[in-house]
Enzyme design. Structure first.
Site, PDB file in Angstrom:
ATOM      1  CG  ASP A  67      -3.363 -36.641  15.938  1.00  0.00           C
ATOM      2  OD1 ASP A  67      -3.628 -36.350  14.764  1.00  0.00           O
ATOM      3  OD2 ASP A  67      -3.985 -37.502  16.570  1.00  0.00           O
ATOM      4  CG  ASN A 136      -7.335 -46.413  23.006  1.00  0.00           C
ATOM      5  OD1 ASN A 136      -7.843 -45.494  22.366  1.00  0.00           O
ATOM      6  ND2 ASN A 136      -6.030 -46.522  23.202  1.00  0.00           N
ATOM      7  CG  HIS A 138      -7.008 -42.626  20.694  1.00  0.00           C
ATOM      8  ND1 HIS A 138      -6.122 -43.638  20.409  1.00  0.00           N
ATOM      9  CD2 HIS A 138      -7.474 -42.225  19.494  1.00  0.00           C
ATOM     10  CE1 HIS A 138      -6.060 -43.832  19.114  1.00  0.00           C
ATOM     11  NE2 HIS A 138      -6.872 -42.991  18.525  1.00  0.00           N
ATOM     12  CD  GLU A 143      -3.261 -44.068  22.870  1.00  0.00           C
ATOM     13  OE1 GLU A 143      -4.483 -44.028  22.632  1.00  0.00           O
ATOM     14  OE2 GLU A 143      -2.525 -44.968  22.450  1.00  0.00           O
TER      15      GLU A 143
END
Ligand code: GLP
Length: 237
Positions: A67, A136, A138, A143
């Site tokens: 990313d 979280n 990810h 996400e």
């Protein structure tokens, strides 16, 4: 799924570096999927060290990163291109033209996402994908959401991710709100996946990822379905 529990962060990094080294030694033309964040830093240091000692050769290796922040170019210290150059690429004999990261400055973001997927396909896919884990759940910047996003896409970062990322930026308003990330399909199509997770603060999410229901609300939970997943953790299980 194979799980190694390390007794220290140093041991975790060495174990992960061992697995990547084995890949590079056995298959010098490997396509490595690489990750950023604090978790892989020790692993990259160890790989650079073994390279310096003459034990590793990256000259035929190709890399694709997961990313990149939208709106940051490679000269920005917070960009993932800068991170990779600093922590690994400048320290080993990899050819820079064989290192790939989404272009966070692309004007046509849809075209950039398509280009990245085509690039991965043209390389024959990823041999070994290294992953960290967000608080979280990810992976890359996939996400939590209502569905798994298959291909490379532009994502609006969640509030907890923006907060977590803010530690690398001077001002909160400088933290990018968007990123381009490889999709779940490209990650899952990697022949091998290596997940490194360290720290008490990741315990709950690692547990949900590895042993909870497979759901796009915990993107990493899909890794349970991968046929060749290795988890190296320290204090997180
Ligand atoms: C960022 C990256 C992820 C990484 C995550 C966890 O969000 N995009 O690829 O796994 O951070 O980072 P850390 O290892 O610093 O906890």
């Amino acid at each position: 799924m194979k799980i190694y529990e390390a007794h220290s962060m140093g041991e975790m990094s060495r174990k992960a570096a061992n697995i990547i080294s084995a890949q590079v030694i056995l298959y010098p033309h490997s396509v490595l999927g690489l990750a950023t964040g604090s978790s892989p830093i020790g692993t990259y240091e160890q790989l650079a060290d073994w390279y310096k000692k003459g034990d590793l050769d990256f000259s035929e290796v190709t890399t694709v990163n997961l990313d990149e922040y939208r709106g940051l170019d490679g000269s920005s210290e917070q960009s993932y291109r800068y991170f990779m150059n600093q922590h690994l690429f400048s320290k080993v004999n990899i050819k820079l033209e064989r290192t790939h990261i989404p272009n966070g400055m692309a004007e046509d973001v849809e075209a950039e996402c398509r280009r990245y997927d085509e690039l991965i396909a043209s390389l024959g896919g990823i041999d070994l994908q290294l992953l960290g884990l967000g608080h979280n759940g990810h992976i890359g910047f996939n996400e939590p959401s209502g569905a798994f996003e298959k291909t490379t896409h532009c994502v609006d970062l969640g509030e907890s991710t923006i907060q977590a990322n803010s530690r690398f930026f001077e001002r909160m308003e400088d933290v990018p709100r968007q990123a381009i990330t490889m999709g779940i399909k490209s990650i899952m199509q990697a022949k091998k996946i290596l997940l490194i997770v360290g720290g008490e603060d990741k315990k709950e999410i690692l547990h949900r990822s590895l042993f909870g229901p497979v759901t796009p609300n915990v993107p990493a939970s899909i890794l349970q379905l991968h046929p060749n997943l290795t988890v190296v953790s320290c204090n997180a299980l």
